[in-house]
Every structure is written in structure tokens, then in C-alpha cells.
Write an enzyme that holds these catalytic residues in place. Structure first.
Site, short mmCIF file in Angstrom:
data_model
loop_
_atom_site.label_atom_id
_atom_site.label_comp_id
_atom_site.label_asym_id
_atom_site.label_seq_id
_atom_site.Cartn_x
_atom_site.Cartn_y
_atom_site.Cartn_z
N GLY A 584 0.84 -1.19 0.00
CA GLY A 584 0.00 0.00 0.00
C GLY A 584 0.87 1.24 0.00
O GLY A 584 2.10 1.14 -0.02
N ASP A 701 -8.15 9.73 1.08
CA ASP A 701 -7.51 8.91 0.06
C ASP A 701 -8.47 7.83 -0.44
O ASP A 701 -8.12 6.66 -0.51
CB ASP A 701 -6.22 8.29 0.61
CG ASP A 701 -5.39 7.63 -0.48
OD1 ASP A 701 -5.70 7.84 -1.67
OD2 ASP A 701 -4.45 6.90 -0.15
#
Ligand SMILES: *[C@@H]1O[C@H](CO)[C@@H](O)[C@H](O)[C@H]1NC(C)=O
Ligand SMILES: *[C@@H]1O[C@H](CO)[C@@H](O)[C@H](O)[C@H]1NC(C)=O
Ligand SMILES: *[C@@H]1O[C@H](CO)[C@@H](O)[C@H](O)[C@H]1NC(C)=O
Ligand SMILES: *[C@@H]1O[C@H](CO)[C@@H](O)[C@H](O)[C@H]1NC(C)=O
Ligand SMILES: *[C@@H]1O[C@H](CO)[C@@H](O)[C@H](O)[C@H]1NC(C)=O
Ligand SMILES: *[C@@H]1O[C@H](CO)[C@@H](O)[C@H](O)[C@H]1NC(C)=O
Ligand SMILES: *[C@@H]1O[C@H](CO)[C@@H](O)[C@H](O)[C@H]1NC(C)=O
Ligand SMILES: *[C@@H]1O[C@H](CO)[C@@H](O)[C@H](O)[C@H]1NC(C)=O
Ligand SMILES: *[C@@H]1O[C@H](CO)[C@@H](O)[C@H](O)[C@H]1NC(C)=O
Ligand SMILES: *[C@@H]1O[C@H](CO)[C@@H](O)[C@H](O)[C@H]1NC(C)=O
Ligand SMILES: *[C@@H]1O[C@H](CO)[C@@H](O)[C@H](O)[C@H]1NC(C)=O
Length: 868
Positions: A584, A701
């Protein structure tokens, strides 16, 4: 028209000269006529204060030259008949204009220039043999610097259909002779200093459509000839000193679209005949002296979009029939003497943008039905006699910018739903009898909202939100017991920590319940005991698990942090890459089976992912571990020591949405119904974080990488809040807020992340789920559609079969909602609360789809309608 480039002779000019020479050769007679006109125009140009005007370089005189190809000139049979010199930067007067040399002129447009001085009085009175402009049907001189009076001889131009003298400095009366122009279709004389009465014979010919005389100093009554003028389309009289009895001067105008009589001295009553002007879209009679009731017949006007009767002396009630005015956009009835209650029926005006009923004597309660007017931009009910509670339905407005309920007799608490008014700029509730405390939820109001709560019966602390940061005592004074850190206001007893006053309230309640029982000590002890037990258990759930050891280890966890940390190290063989299931933005993700057989996802943060603010980080983690929502990935805890920092999450079988959409088979398996559910799930999660958490949590996000799916394909949003908490080692600005391609445009210049950034990202994500891939170029096509360009199938994932009709409708409504989320102005985007509300209703109702674009269009149309 043809404009010939000068300087470099091109094939074209050479060719043109050849053509002209041919004409000269074949028709010597006509050339001499046009050569004379050329000479006259050239001479006129030479008298300009700017004769070298670059637009007029084609105006050159050569042997036998014809003016017909000059800039702005058109001819018939070799003679000038149209002159269009509008907006050509000409600095001159009209004195030298060669009227007598241009006998065939039909059309003269010299608007928007610097023509100064008077209009030559000989216009229209030139002897016929010299050319008396008898053919002129269109004279346009608007937007110049002309002074003096309008020549009487204009009344001789019997072919005149259009006369435009708008925005000059003309004065004196409008000549009565103009009443003789029976072909006149439009007379536009606004924004001058005309005085005296309007020409008596206007509309004699029965063809007058537009009569615009606003912003002059005209006096006297409306000419009698206008009472019978059924051709009228648009009549604008505002800001003059016209007078007369309104009920006697006007008739029935079946074509009338726009009538503005505002700012004059009309008196008398409104006639029911207005209700027979079936095409009326705007009726404004503000700031006159009209009295009597509003005729209910006005409710018969199906097109009526603007009704302004403000600042008169109207009495009686607002007719219930107004509920039939379903095209209504702006209803202004303020500053009259209207009484009775606000009709429930106004709730049917679902297109309404502005409603001002202030400064009347309206009583009763505020109708709940007003909540249906979802497009409202301004709602002003101030200075009336309204009583009872404020209906919570008023919290539903997406676009509301002004809410003024001040100076009434409203009671009860401020509805906490007002926190959802995300476009609000002014909230004025002052001078009522509102009680209770200021709801914490008002913290969610935009920080720029001006709030006035003065002179009520409010008490308790001022909430900490941005909207209250710049409060002055003026905005809160005159209440029963408000406290806070504001000069002139008493400080609160204990510091206003979040949620404190809610807890205060609970304690007060407990005491009130307990007081009668004080005799029973046993019971009291039992209560206190269980209260302490409750407090302790609550603390074990979060704060106490945080231990700071000598080795720098600390954790915040719903489990035993240190034990969990050891188990994770063991299970992953100290983060061996074979257990890694993904990378990630902030670290690698491992799938870990704990000894308890529970499977968790562990995100090991990159070393570079420093915390920006350790205390803030810990607070946020603590808050996040307490969140339970079916569409938010559960955060079990955080552990850190000098070597590793890890976040421990619930594990979700199917991994990220991005991963699934990128794989042919998996994407096919994700059918339309599942995709709709995913979009809803994400919306619910965001709405929860934005509107049900205090303080609100912004994700920052949202992208398909951060949406995880469980075995039932239910969406779970992951990585809430972490974007803010962790610095990335990247110099890429997108690292500051989210994933490139999902970032709201305003971030580039505000560098500020708000809930509305998440709304934008959600819009992109919704389109991506439907399209099956990042929507890319389609984004701008959706925001700025060109008719016929974009088809639904372009927006659908081609790997799936075409949706059923029912699903198709849902998809279209989601696309529309997404479009609303992508508008450039963050204030105009809906909140996630509204988005999830719309989505959870299945197919959104038309008024829910009333999103910004529509509203802007309507506002623009309305503004256009007001240009004169
Ligand atoms: C142009 O000239 C022709 C021939 O002289 C004539 O018939 C026609 O009416 C003229 N057109 C106009 C608009 O004056
Ligand atoms: C007059 O000229 C202006 C500017 O060149 C142009 O925009 C306008 O369309 C013209 N009007 C007519 C009626 O030809
Ligand atoms: C027009 O000419 C006058 C007189 O020379 C001058 O004062 C004025 O500034 C000019 N206007 C423009 C727009 O050039
Ligand atoms: C109208 O035109 C005629 C000649 O055509 C002229 O005698 C008369 O004075 C004009 N009227 C005005 C008001 O100028
Ligand atoms: C209007 O025209 C009539 C003839 O049609 C004439 O007698 C009258 O004087 C004109 N009125 C004005 C004000 O020019
Ligand atoms: C109204 O107009 C009609 C024709 O347009 C005419 O016959 C009638 O006399 C006019 N009435 C009044 C009062 O001017
Ligand atoms: C005349 O009025 C109509 C209807 O209100 C409007 O559409 C049109 O633009 C107006 N024309 C002029 C020249 O003002
Ligand atoms: C009203 O306006 C429409 C178009 O806007 C037109 O077709 C209709 O003829 C008008 N009605 C009347 C009575 O003038
Ligand atoms: C206005 O005219 C109507 C109808 O002629 C009349 O009843 C009324 O009294 C007049 N109003 C005023 C204030 O003159
Ligand atoms: C508070 O006022 C300051 C200075 O006037 C301004 O810069 C700031 O943006 C205001 N804050 C809010 C939340 O309106
Ligand atoms: C009170 O407000 C001032 C200025 O806004 C601030 O500097 C101060 O820290 C605040 N005090 C408390 C106790 O919040």
C-alpha cells in the site's frame, strides 16, 4: 462580410480587384453610385478621433473603389444598405455621418462605441431627394456617450421597427412623435436620463413587443394605448417615477412574458387580470405603493418563475393557490403587511431558489413542507410573528446559503440537523425564544458561515468547531447562559473538551433522578458502584491498553497489544515476504493467522512513514479503534517499537476493489447489483465518518485500492484517516492527500483537505465501479457534457451484459449523483450525508437530483431574463 487583409497582396485581393474591375467595366453606372458612398464613408472615417482604427483598415479609398467589401458594410445592388459597426472601438460623433449619401440604409448598428455629442436633429428630416432614411428599420446606438435629447424627426422614420438607445446620457422627453411609429416592435431606451411622459400613441400599430425604459426619470401614467397592447412580450419600467392607479392602467396581455414595474409610484390594487396573462414568467412590482390583497388568480400562471411584490402595502394572506406555481424560482413578498400563516402549499414549489417572506405579520408555525423545496438558496422568514419549533425538515437543503429566521417567536432547540447545511453562509436565528444548548452538530457547518444566535434563551458551552472560532460576543449575547472562550462571555466552568456538555447534561439528569431517592443510601451506592465499573470497563477498551515501555514499545489495541505484537512477529516470521499480500501507499500488508484462529491484516508501515504529530496520531488511532460500521474496515490496533510500526486490521477475503476490477473473471463476477451495493456501502461509510463522528473524520484517500470486499462482496473502506497522520517520503504533492486521479481540483490551490475532497473522490470511484476502470477522459465529458457526445454505454463496464431497465435507471441516477460530486466548487458538491440518503432511497426522486448544474442553469436563465 469579407475583410480583406491589407499589406501583403494575396491571391485573394488580386482576384477581388479583378472582380471589381470586371464590375467597373460592365456596370459603370452602379460603380459611380457606390464610389460616391465609399467616398462619403471614407470622409466620415477621416473625421474620427482615431481614424487609424485597426478594425477599419479595409476602409481605403482607391480609384472607383466600392465600400461593399469593407468591414461592417453590406450592399444591395451595389449600394450600402446595412452598416454594422457595433463594438468597433470608434471614437467620434454622429454629426458628420453621411446620412444623405446613403439613401438605401435599412440597418445601422453603431452600438458599443465611443460616439459622443448629440444625435443629429436632421435624422428623418432630410429632404427626400437627398435620401431621408425612409427605409431605415433598425437604428441601434446603445452603449455610447450620446447626450442631449432625441430628435423629434425620428418620428418621421415610419419604417422603424427597432430603436435601441440603451445606456447613453440622453435627456429630455421621449418625443411624443415616436408614438406615430406604427411598425415599432422594440423600443429600448433604458439607462438614460429621460423625463416627462411616455409617448401617448405607443403600440398604435399593435406590433410593439419590447418596451424597455428602466432607470430614467419618467413621470406620469402609462399611456392608455398600452392597455390594449396585446402584442407586448417584455415591458420594463423599473426605477422611474411613473404613477397612476395600477388597477386601471393595465389590461390582459396573452403573450406577455416579462413585466417589471418596480421602483415607481404606482398605487391601487393588484388586478385579478394578471392571472390571465398566461405566458407571464416574471412579474415584478416591488417598491411601489400598492395595497389590498394578493389576488389568488396569480396562482393560475403556469410559467411564473419570478414574483416580486416586495416593499408595498399588501395585506391579507398569502394565497394557498400559490402552491400551484410549480415553475416558481424566486418568490419575494417581504416588507408588506401580510398576515395569517405561511401556506403549507408552498412546499409544492420544488424549483424554488429564493423565498423571502420577511418583515410581514405572518404567524403560526413554519410549515414542515418547506423542506421539500430542496433547491432553496435563500430562505428568509425573519421579522414575522412565527412561533413553535423550527422544523427539522429545514436541515435538508443542499444549496442553502442564507437561513434567516430571526426576529420571530420560535421556541425549542436549534435542530442539530442544521449541521448538515453544507453550503450555508448565513445562519441567523437571533431574537427568538430558542432554548437548550447549541448542538455539537453545528460544528459541521462550514467554517465561513456567519452565525447569529443572539437574544435567545440558549445555555451551555459554545461548541469548538471552526464555525465558532471567530465568534464575537455580538453573535451570542442576550442569551440565558452561554459560556465559552470569547471576550465578553463568561468562561465555561470546565474547559470545553469535546462532548463535555453532553456528559454534563447526562449527569444533571442522573442527579435529578437520584435526588428523590437520597434517603435510600443502598440504592445510591449500588448506582455509584455500577457507574465506576462501567467507567473502568470503558477505559480498558482503549486508553489503558496503551503502555509505554522502556524499549519504546507502545500500543493502542482492543487486544493485549504486546501479546498481539509477539504473535504477529511469530506468525509472519518477522515479516517474511512470503506472508505479504500487498503493497500500500504507506507499507506492506501481511495476512496473519493468530493463535486464536482469527485472521487479521497487518500493515507494516514504511520506516519513512513518520507520524506527523505523535499525539494527534495516537488520538486518531484511539478514535478509529472505537469505530464500528459494517462498511468500514475494523482497526484492531496499533503497535510500535524501534523496529516496526504496525496497524492491525480486520482481514477481508476478496481484497481490494482495484484488484478485482483489473481481473477479467473477477470483474465479470461482480455484477451490476453487487456494484451498486459497493457504491452504497462506500457512501454509507463516508457519511458515517463525516457526519456521525465528532470530530468528523476525513478519509483523504478514497480510491479503489482502499475499498476492500468481504466474502459477500460488501464494501469496507480501509485506511481511514491514515493519509493525514503519516508523512510519506515522496515529494509528489499527491502524497499529501490521496491518490492521483481522485484528488479534488481545489486541493491544488487550497492545499486543504475537507470532507468535500472525499465527496469528489467518491464521485470518481462511483464512475469507476460502473465503468470497470478509471473513468479518465469521461470525467470531463460528464462534467461538461456536449449534447449527443456521451452515451450511457460508454460509461458501463463492457465486460458485463447490459443492465436490466430497472438497474439501468439506478446506474443513471448514480452517474448523476457522481456528476454532482465532481463539480468544481466544493461548496456546491452534496455532502456524503445527502449522497447516501439519495442512494438509499433506490432511484432518487427528481428533486433529489436537483443538483448544482441544474441550479446554475436556472439561475443563469433568470439572470439573463433580467438583463435589459
Ligand atoms: C436590385 O436591382 C434590381 C434591378 O434593378 C431590382 O429589380 C431589385 O428590386 C433591386 N433590389 C433591391 C433590393 O433594391
Ligand atoms: C454586427 O457585427 C458584430 C461584430 O462584428 C457581430 O457580432 C454581429 O453579429 C453583427 N450583427 C449583424 C446583425 O450582422
Ligand atoms: C476619444 O477621444 C477623446 C478626445 O480625443 C479622448 O479624450 C478619449 O479618451 C478617447 N476615447 C478613447 C476610448 O479612446
Ligand atoms: C418629417 O419630414 C418632412 C419632410 O419629409 C419634414 O418636412 C418634416 O419637418 C419632418 N418632420 C420633422 C418632425 O422633422
Ligand atoms: C402623427 O401622425 C399624424 C399623421 O399620421 C400627424 O397628424 C401627427 O401630427 C403626428 N403626430 C406627431 C406627434 O407627430
Ligand atoms: C384596441 O385595439 C383594437 C385593435 O387592435 C382596436 O380596434 C380598439 O379600438 C382598441 N381599443 C382601445 C380602447 O384602444
Ligand atoms: C424582447 O422580449 C423577449 C421576451 O421577453 C426577449 O426574448 C427578447 O430578447 C427581447 N428583445 C429585445 C430586443 O429586447
Ligand atoms: C406562450 O408562449 C408560447 C411559447 O413560449 C407560445 O407558443 C404561445 O403561443 C404563447 N401563448 C400565447 C397565448 O401567446
Ligand atoms: C383605483 O381604481 C379602482 C378602479 O377604478 C378604484 O376602485 C380604486 O378606488 C382606485 N384606487 C385608488 C387608490 O385610487
Ligand atoms: C477567522 O478570522 C481570521 C482573521 O479575520 C481569518 O483569517 C480566518 O479565516 C477566520 N476563520 C474562520 C474559520 O472563519
Ligand atoms: C482563548 O482564546 C484565545 C484566543 O482565541 C487563545 O489564545 C486561548 O488559548 C484560549 N484559551 C482557552 C482556555 O482555550
Amino acid at each position: 462580410m469579407i475583410s480583406v487583409p491589407i499589406g501583403k497582396p494575396s491571391f485573394f485581393t488580386v482576384h477581388l480587384v479583378f472582380v471589381l474591375l470586371t464590375i467597373v467595366f460592365c456596370f459603370p453606372g452602379s460603380v459611380s453610385a457606390s464610389a460616391e458612398e465609399a467616398a462619403a464613408l471614407f470622409k466620415w472615417k477621416s473625421s474620427f478621433l482615431n481614424p487609424d482604427n485597426p478594425l477599419l483598415t479595409s476602409w481605403i479609398l482607391q480609384q472607383n473603389s466600392s465600400p461593399c467589401s469593407w468591414y461592417g458594410v453590406s450592399c444591395i445592388n451595389g449600394s450600402v444598405n446595412r452598416l454594422n459597426l457595433s463594438d468597433s472601438n470608434i471614437n467620434s460623433t454622429l454629426y458628420n455621418f453621411p446620412f444623405s449619401s446613403l439613401p438605401n440604409l435599412e440597418y445601422v448598428d453603431m452600438a458599443i462605441n465611443e460616439f459622443s455629442g448629440r444625435i443629429p436633429p436632421q435624422i428623418g428630416s432630410i429632404p427626400k431627394e437627398l435620401g431621408n432614411l425612409m427605409l431605415l428599420d433598425d437604428l441601434e446606438l446603445s452603449n455610447n456617450l450620446l447626450i442631449g435629447s432625441v430628435p423629434v424627426a425620428l418620428g418621421n422614420l415610419s419604417n422603424l421597427k427597432y430603436l435601441y438607445l440603451l445606456h447613453n446620457q440622453l435627456s429630455g422627453p421621449i418625443p411624443q412623435e415616436l408614438g406615430n411609429l406604427t411598425k415599432l416592435v422594440a423600443m429600448i431606451m433604458a439607462e438614460n436620463q429621460f423625463s416627462g411622459q411616455l409617448p401617448e400613441g405607443l403600440c398604435q400599430g399593435g406590433v410593439l413587443k419590447n418596451l424597455t425604459v428602466n432607470e430614467n426619470m419618467l413621470t406620469g401614467p402609462i399611456p392608455r394605448s398600452l392597455k390594449n397592447c396585446s402584442s407586448l412580450l417584455r415591458t420594463i419600467f423599473y426605477r422611474n417615477q411613473l404613477t397612476g392607479n395600477l388597477s386601471e392602467m393595465f389590461g390582459v396581455y396573452p403573450n406577455l412574458d416579462y413585466m417589471d414595474l418596480s421602483n415607481n409610484n404606482f398605487y391601487g390594487e393588484l388586478s385579478a387580470d394578471w392571472g390571465r396573462c398566461q405566458n407571464l414568467s416574471t412579474l415584478k412590482i416591488a417598491e411601489n405603493n400598492i395595497s389590498g390583497p394578493i389576488p389568488p388568480e396569480l396562482g393560475n400562471l403556469p410559467q411564473l418563475g419570478v414574483l416580486d411584490l416586495s416593499s408595498n402595502r399588501l395585506t391579507g394572506e398569502i394565497p394557498k393557490e400559490f402552491g400551484d406555481l410549480t415553475s416558481m424560482l424566486n418568490l419575494f413578498l417581504q416588507e408588506n403587511q401580510l398576515s395569517g400563516s405561511i401556506p403549507q402549499e408552498l412546499g409544492s414549489l420544488t424549483q424554488l431558489l429564493n423565498l423571502d417572506l420577511s418583515a410581514n405579520s405572518l404567524n403560526g408555525s413554519i410549515p414542515r413542507t418547506l423542506g421539500n423545496c430542496q433547491k432553496l438558496f435563500q430562505l428568509n422568514l425573519s421579522s414575522n410573528l412565527l412561533s413553535q419549533n423550527i422544523p427539522i425538515e429545514l436541515g435538508k437543503f443542499i444549496q442553502l446559503s442564507t437561513l434567516d429566521l430571526s426576529h420571530n417567536f420560535l421556541v425549542g432547540e436549534i435542530p442539530s440537523v442544521f449541521g448538515g447545511l453544507q453550503s450555508l453562509e448565513i445562519l441567523n436565528l437571533s431574537h427568538n425564544n430558542l432554548s437548550g444548548s447549541i448542538p455539537d452538530d453545528l460544528d459541521a457547518l462550514p467554517g465561513s458561515t456567519h452565525v447569529d444566535l443572539s437574544f435567545n434563551d440558549l445555555e451551555g458551552p459554545i461548541p469548538p468547531g471552526n464555525v465558532f472560532k471567530n465568534l464575537t460576543v455580538e453573535q451570542v449575547k442576550g442569551n440565558k447562559g452561554l459560556c465559552g472562550n470569547i471576550t465578553g462571555l463568561q468562561p465555561c466552568q470546565s474547559p470545553p473538551v469535546e462532548g463535555t456538555h453532553k456528559r454534563h447534561k447526562v449527569r444533571r439528569l442522573v442527579l435529578i433522578i437520584l435526588l428523590p431517592l437520597l434517603g435510600s443510601t443502598l440504592l445510591l451506592c449500588a448506582f455509584v458502584g455500577s457507574f465506576l465499573l462501567y467507567e473502568r470497563r470503558k477505559r480498558t477498551a482503549n486508553a489503558e491498553d496503551m503502555d509505554v515501555d522502556g524499549d519504546g514499545f507502545f500500543s493502542i489495541s482492543v487486544f493485549d497489544g504486546r501479546a498481539m505484537y509477539r504473535q504477529i512477529l511469530k506468525a509472519t516470521e518477522v515479516f517474511n515476504s512470503t506472508f505479504c499480500v500487498g503493497e500500500g501507499g504507506y507499507g506492506s500488508v501481511y495476512k496473519v493467522k493468530l493463535p486464536s484462529a482469527e485472521v487479521v491484516a497487518v500493515k507494516r508501515l514504511h520506516h519513512s512513514s513518520e507520524m506527523t504529530d505523535r499525539n494527534g496520531f495516537l488520538n486518531e488511532i484511539r478514535a478509529l479503534t472505537n469505530i464500528r460500521h459494517r462498511n468500514i474496515v475494523k482497526l484492531y490496533g496499533f503497535c510500535s517499537n524501534s523496529k516496526h510500526s504496525i496497524l492491525v486490521y480486520e482481514y477481508l477475503e476478496r481484497g481490494s476493489l482495484a484488484n478485482i476490477l483489473s481481473k477479467e473473471a473477477a470483474a465479470r463476477n461482480l455484477d451490476w447489483q453487487k456494484r451498486v451495493n459497493i457504491i452504497k456501502g462506500v457512501a454509507f461509510a463516508l457519511s458515517y465518518m463525516h457526519h456521525d463522528c465528532s470530530p468528523p473524520i476525513v478519509h483523504r484517500d478514497i480510491s479503489s485500492n482502499n475499498i476492500l470486499l468481504d466474502s459477500d462482496y460488501e464494501a469496507h473502506v480501509s485506511d481511514f484517516g491514515t493519509a493525514k497522520l503519516l508523512k510519506q517520503d515522496s515529494s509528489n504533492w499527491s502524497a499529501l492527500a490521496g491518490t492521483y486521479g481522485y484528488i479534488a481540483p481545489e486541493f491544488a490551490y487550497t492545499m486543504e483537505v475537507t470532507e468535500k475532497c472525499d465527496v469528489y473522490s467518491f464521485g470518481i470511484l462511483a464512475l469507476e465501479v460502473i465503468k470497470g476502470s478509471y473513468p479518465g477522459d469521461y470525467i470531463s465529458q460528464i462534467i461538461y457534457p456536449t449534447p449527443g457526445n456521451l452515451q450511457l454505454k460508454d460509461l458501463l463496464d463492457q465486460r458485463l451484459s447490459h443492465p436490466s431497465r430497472e438497474i439501468e435507471e439506478v446506474l443513471i441516477s448514480i452517474i448523476k449523483i457522481a456528476k454532482g460530486c465532481l463539480v468544481a466548487n466544493p461548496k456546491s458538491r452534496p455532502t456524503m450525508y445527502i449522497v447516501s440518503d439519495m442512494l438509499s432511497m433506490g432511484a432518487p426522486s427528481p428533486q433529489h437530483l436537483a443538483q448544482t448544474e441544474d441550479m446554475i442553469k436556472i439561475v443563469e436563465e433568470d439572470l439573463e431574463g433580467q438583463e435589459h
